[in-house]
Structures are given as C-alpha cells and as structure tokens.
Design a protein around this motif. Structure first.
Motif, short mmCIF file in Angstrom:
data_model
loop_
_atom_site.label_atom_id
_atom_site.label_comp_id
_atom_site.label_asym_id
_atom_site.label_seq_id
_atom_site.Cartn_x
_atom_site.Cartn_y
_atom_site.Cartn_z
N CYS A 131 46.78 1.95 48.02
CA CYS A 131 46.26 2.48 46.75
C CYS A 131 47.29 2.32 45.62
O CYS A 131 46.92 2.00 44.49
N VAL A 132 48.54 2.55 45.93
CA VAL A 132 49.61 2.35 44.94
C VAL A 132 49.60 0.90 44.47
O VAL A 132 49.68 0.62 43.26
N ASP A 133 49.48 -0.04 45.40
CA ASP A 133 49.44 -1.46 45.03
C ASP A 133 48.25 -1.77 44.13
O ASP A 133 48.38 -2.49 43.13
N LEU A 134 47.08 -1.23 44.49
CA LEU A 134 45.88 -1.47 43.67
C LEU A 134 46.03 -0.88 42.28
O LEU A 134 45.66 -1.52 41.28
N LEU A 135 46.60 0.31 42.18
CA LEU A 135 46.81 0.92 40.87
C LEU A 135 47.81 0.12 40.03
O LEU A 135 47.64 -0.02 38.81
N ARG A 136 48.81 -0.41 40.68
CA ARG A 136 49.78 -1.25 39.96
C ARG A 136 49.11 -2.52 39.46
O ARG A 136 49.38 -2.99 38.35
N ASP A 137 48.22 -3.10 40.27
CA ASP A 137 47.49 -4.30 39.84
C ASP A 137 46.62 -3.99 38.63
O ASP A 137 46.58 -4.76 37.67
N VAL A 138 45.93 -2.86 38.66
CA VAL A 138 45.09 -2.45 37.53
C VAL A 138 45.95 -2.23 36.30
O VAL A 138 45.59 -2.67 35.19
N GLN A 139 47.08 -1.60 36.47
CA GLN A 139 47.98 -1.35 35.34
C GLN A 139 48.44 -2.68 34.73
O GLN A 139 48.52 -2.80 33.51
N THR A 140 48.74 -3.64 35.56
CA THR A 140 49.16 -4.96 35.08
C THR A 140 48.04 -5.64 34.30
O THR A 140 48.25 -6.20 33.22
N ILE A 141 46.82 -5.59 34.85
CA ILE A 141 45.67 -6.22 34.19
C ILE A 141 45.38 -5.55 32.86
O ILE A 141 45.20 -6.21 31.84
N VAL A 142 45.35 -4.24 32.85
CA VAL A 142 45.04 -3.49 31.62
C VAL A 142 46.15 -3.70 30.59
O VAL A 142 45.89 -3.87 29.41
#
Length: 88
Positions: A74-85
């Motif tokens: 989940c941390v990895d997915l949130l970091r990916d979203v943060q990068t995209i946004v």
C-alpha cells in the motif's frame, strides 16, 4: 518515513518467513504467563514470553508481521499515486 519503510522491508526480508501464528498453548511449568507465543511454518517455536499479557502480545506481533507485506504494498501504491499526481 522512507527510512522506517526501508528498515521494515529489511527486517521482513531477514526474519523468519510467515505466516506467523500465535500459540494458544497453556503456560508451561516454568510459571504463569511463560510459554511459546509465536509459531511459523518453518519453525515450531519463534518466541516466548514471561508476561501476564503474553497471549495478547503474541497475537499483536503475529498480526503485525503477517499484515506487513500488504501494508508495504500500500505504501508503494500511495507513492506511485503521489508521483503521478505530482507530475501533472
């Protein structure tokens, strides 16, 4: 937070493979509250405790260790979203 997540990944990789299970065995003859609290598929016995709250501690430890891979995902997915946004 990055250091904490990295350290948790290291500890998980170096630790005994799970899933871990809390022991429901009764205390042994060494005294009240003194018994094995954690088992794994590769080791029959991982930890013991001599505490009045050992059963609950064992349950907490097992639940946390068993949940850790999903939480790190989940941390990895949130970091990916943060990068995209952040790149928009």
């Amino acid at each position: 937070m990055t250091d904490t997540v990295s350290r948790l990944r290291e500890l998980l990789a170096e630790g005994t493979p799970g899933p871990w299970e809390p022991s429901e065995d009764p205390p042994d003859e060494e005294g009240p509250g003194h018994f094995a609290i954690i088992h794994s598929p590769t080791l029959d016995f991982l930890a013991e405790a001599a505490s009045p709250n050992a059963v609950n501690d064992g349950r907490l430890i097992c639940a946390a260790v068993n949940a850790l891979p999903k939480l790190l995902e989940c941390v990895d997915l949130l970091r990916d979203v943060q990068t995209i946004v952040g790149s928009q």
